[in-house]
Design a protein around this motif. Structure first.
Motif, PDB file in Angstrom:
ATOM      1  N   ASP A 377      16.274  -7.098 -13.109  1.00 37.43           N
ATOM      2  CA  ASP A 377      15.463  -8.268 -12.829  1.00 37.43           C
ATOM      3  C   ASP A 377      16.014  -9.496 -13.546  1.00 37.43           C
ATOM      4  O   ASP A 377      16.792  -9.391 -14.507  1.00 37.43           O
ATOM      5  CB  ASP A 377      14.016  -8.032 -13.280  1.00 37.43           C
ATOM      6  N   ASN A 378      15.591 -10.670 -13.106  1.00 37.08           N
ATOM      7  CA  ASN A 378      15.936 -11.894 -13.809  1.00 37.08           C
ATOM      8  C   ASN A 378      15.409 -11.829 -15.240  1.00 37.08           C
ATOM      9  O   ASN A 378      14.270 -11.430 -15.472  1.00 37.08           O
ATOM     10  CB  ASN A 378      15.328 -13.112 -13.107  1.00 37.08           C
ATOM     11  N   GLY A 379      16.251 -12.252 -16.194  1.00 35.94           N
ATOM     12  CA  GLY A 379      15.834 -12.244 -17.592  1.00 35.94           C
ATOM     13  C   GLY A 379      15.975 -10.884 -18.263  1.00 35.94           C
ATOM     14  O   GLY A 379      15.583 -10.720 -19.417  1.00 35.94           O
ATOM     15  N   ALA A 380      16.537  -9.907 -17.541  1.00 34.78           N
ATOM     16  CA  ALA A 380      16.657  -8.564 -18.118  1.00 34.78           C
ATOM     17  C   ALA A 380      17.749  -8.492 -19.181  1.00 34.78           C
ATOM     18  O   ALA A 380      17.753  -7.597 -20.020  1.00 34.78           O
ATOM     19  CB  ALA A 380      16.939  -7.549 -17.012  1.00 34.78           C
ATOM     20  N   GLY A 381      18.708  -9.446 -19.151  1.00 30.77           N
ATOM     21  CA  GLY A 381      19.791  -9.444 -20.120  1.00 30.77           C
ATOM     22  C   GLY A 381      21.160  -9.243 -19.511  1.00 30.77           C
ATOM     23  O   GLY A 381      22.139  -9.042 -20.237  1.00 30.77           O
ATOM     24  N   LYS A 382      21.276  -9.322 -18.175  1.00 27.52           N
ATOM     25  CA  LYS A 382      22.550  -9.064 -17.505  1.00 27.52           C
ATOM     26  C   LYS A 382      23.612 -10.095 -17.915  1.00 27.52           C
ATOM     27  O   LYS A 382      24.731  -9.725 -18.294  1.00 27.52           O
ATOM     28  CB  LYS A 382      22.359  -9.087 -15.984  1.00 27.52           C
ATOM     29  N   SER A 383      23.268 -11.366 -17.806  1.00 28.83           N
ATOM     30  CA  SER A 383      24.248 -12.407 -18.122  1.00 28.83           C
ATOM     31  C   SER A 383      24.611 -12.406 -19.597  1.00 28.83           C
ATOM     32  O   SER A 383      25.750 -12.710 -19.966  1.00 28.83           O
ATOM     33  CB  SER A 383      23.719 -13.783 -17.705  1.00 28.83           C
TER      34      SER A 383
END
Length: 595
Positions: A377-383
């Motif tokens: 999800d967005n904000g999960a820490g991927k970037s």
């Protein structure tokens, strides 16, 4: 004091680095111009003395000398200004070049997250013209000091008590220093508000946000917020002005009293026969010059202190850059070929100035030669995970290991030279199309064949083929001949840039196809996956893709599911679907949505 001395030395060195001959010439002409003005008054007094004594020959010689001295004064002043202004231009270009080198040369991105650094950098950017004028401040202050020294010596030749006159200018100079310190403090206190005001101004006056501003009717709201911030800052300056005005007035009253006393003293001496008419003319002229010099020093000291403060901020930015670029104590070159791969061991991370961990206890193995997809999800820490792999940040805890070596031990430049990347928030480089792509492997920027091959690998050749001048087309509407591109076209050029390096150890594609449709993304990743297998055979390189489109990531060798700041699931598409966890649920939801 130590910081100011360092700034003063930097200012002097900066001028001589930027333009040594003009710097030396400006200082010399400043000394000549400053010293010649008091000598004019002295020569005039000697002309008057010769006339009174009836010595015609001496009077004529001195009058000619007076005219020559006046010409020298005027000429030296004009030459000084010409040298100074040209020197400021060359200094300005040097400062801009060094600011680019300083800020772009910081290996990581942490400085962009620290408000105190951003405040300093913003003040340096907005006041860099003042930085280039630091040479002028130095030259003019040097000239004023030389002029005061000459004036004081001439006054002392008439009456030693007149040596005290310049000393009564000290309260005015102290008042100037106090005023500048107050205003400098306000500059720092209001830096964040000024930065926000400039952001609002940029939003209202640039093209990118223009559509949303008009759709949502934000013109009045932006203006209201902008004027509110500006009024708030101006109010602080107004309060400071009232406090400093009393101090400044007091300083000038002290000197005014001393000035009147000096004139009364020479008048009394003339009446008593201890001074002649020439002495009276000299003292009246010199006292008037001291008045002008104190006034000049008042402003020059303020100018110099402002400049020194700006230089100090610049040096702090330089110190930050130097600290961030400090190499590891035991540096190691990146491997020529990945044998094991990249491991994240107990990795935790929080952004500077925050209290919450974005990532915590991440355990992950990226095998050499694999294609890896990261979803969540967005904000999960991927970037954030991607930034750690690129070396933009170091983990707050744990370590990123490249074939067992801590990434912190590998020099950032060496690691970046062995990787490539395409990001969702890619840069729109308004250069020639060949250069926009070619900077992805700088030594090949002029190699049209290499650039064309990279565009082919990125399925982006169609963008350039549609341009009249092909690779030599100027892109971006900032230039008269520039061609504007759509978001998808810009993104394809960015992908071509990422494909310039043919055999990276790590290729990161962080949602690089967000402006493209799902079918195009799927076709592109199929090509990337095929190319990755070829690269993997040569270098063991890893291709890592961050995407929200599950139809694309299913072909990856390894799929990493990130949630809540950690890795929740990991495996191939078949393994994760069989497990029936979060990935399987999200995959089915997205599949139904596309049906």
């Amino acid at each position: 004091m130590r910081e100011r001395l360092r700034a003063l030395w930097f200012m002097t060195a900066l001028a001589f680095r930027a333009d040594p001959w003009r710097a030396a010439g400006a200082l010399a002409m400043s000394a000549v111009s400053a010293a010649s003005q008091p000598l004019l008054a002295y020569t005039l007094s000697r002309v008057i003395a010769a006339v009174i004594s009836g010595d015609g020959h001496r009077a004529v010689v001195l009058a000619v000398a007076l005219g020559g001295l006046g010409a020298v004064t005027l000429g030296a002043g004009l030459v000084r200004l010409d040298l100074r202004f040209r020197m400021e231009e060359t200094t300005s270009m040097l400062i801009d070049a060094e600011l680019i080198a300083l800020t772009a040369g910081i290996p990581g991105l942490e400085h962009h997250e620290r408000p105190e650094h951003l405040d300093r950098l913003d003040l340096v950017r907005t006041q860099r013209r003042q930085l280039s004028g630091s040479v002028g401040a130095l030259v003019e202050n040097f000239g004023t000091v030389a002029s005061m020294a000459t004036t004081t010596a001439l006054l002392a030749s008439v009456d030693l008590r007149l040596l005290l006159l310049p000393l009564f200018g000290i309260p005015s100079i102290a008042a100037s220093a106090y005023t500048r310190r107050r205003y400098q403090q306000i500059q720092e206190d209001t830096a964040e508000r000024n930065r926000l005001a400039m952001h609002l101004f940029t939003l209202a006056t640039t093209g990118a946000p223009a559509k949303e501003l008009r759709v949502f009717g934000l013109r009045r709201e932006l203006r209201r917020r902008f004027t509110g911030l500006v009024d708030d800052v101006n109010a602080e300056y107004d309060r400071a002005a009232l406090r400093t005005m009393a101090v400044t007035t007091g300083g000038w009253m002290v000197f005014a009293a001393a000035y009147v006393a000096a004139l009364a003293l020479i008048a009394q001496s003339a009446v008593a026969g201890r001074a002649d008419a020439a002495d009276v003319v000299l003292v009246v002229s010199m006292a008037a010059q001291v008045n002008q010099q104190v006034n000049s020093v008042f402003w020059m000291v303020g100018w110099l202190l402002d400049t020194l403060k700006t230089v100090s901020r610049y040096l702090r930015v330089a110190d930050d850059a130097a600290a961030a670029a400090t190499p590891a104590a035991d540096p190691v070159d990146p491997p020529a070929r990945l044998a094991r791969g990249i491991d994240l061991v107990d990795v935790g991370f929080r952004y500077p100035g925050t209290e919450a961990d974005v990532l915590h206890q991440v355990q992950l193995h990226l095998p050499a030669g694999s294609t890896v997809a990261v979803v969540g999800d967005n904000g999960a820490g991927k970037s954030t995970l991607v930034k750690l792999l690129c070396g933009f940040y170091s983990p707050t805890s744990g370590a990123v290991l490249v074939d067992g070596v801590d990434l912190r031990r590998i020099p950032a430049g060496a690691w970046r030279a062995r990787m490539s990347a395409g990001f969702q928030d890619f840069a729109k480089l308004e250069l020639l199309a060949r250069e926009t792509v070619g900077v992805g492997d700088l030594p090949l920027i002029d190699d049209a064949a290499a650039v064309g091959a990279a565009l082919d690998r990125a399925s982006a050749a169609d963008v350039v083929q549609a341009m009249a001048a092909g690779l030599e087309t100027q892109v971006g509407r900032s230039f008269d001949s520039g061609v504007e591109l759509s978001g998808g076209q810009w993104q394809k050029l960015a992908l071509g840039r990422a494909m310039m390096r043919g055999a990276p150890l790590l290729l990161v594609l962080d949602e690089p196809t967000a402006a493209l449709d799902a079918d195009t993304e799927h076709a592109l990743f199929e090509r990337y996956a095929g190319a990755a297998r070829t690269v993997a055979a040569d270098t063991g390189g890893i291709t890592l893709l961050v995407s929200h489109r599950f139809s694309t990531v299913r072909m990856a060798d390894l799929i990493v599911v990130v949630g809540g700041g950690t890795v929740t699931e990991c495996g191939s598409h078949q393994q994760l679907m069989a497990k029936g966890g979060v990935y399987a649920e999200l995959y089915e939801l997205q599949a139904r949505a596309y049906r």
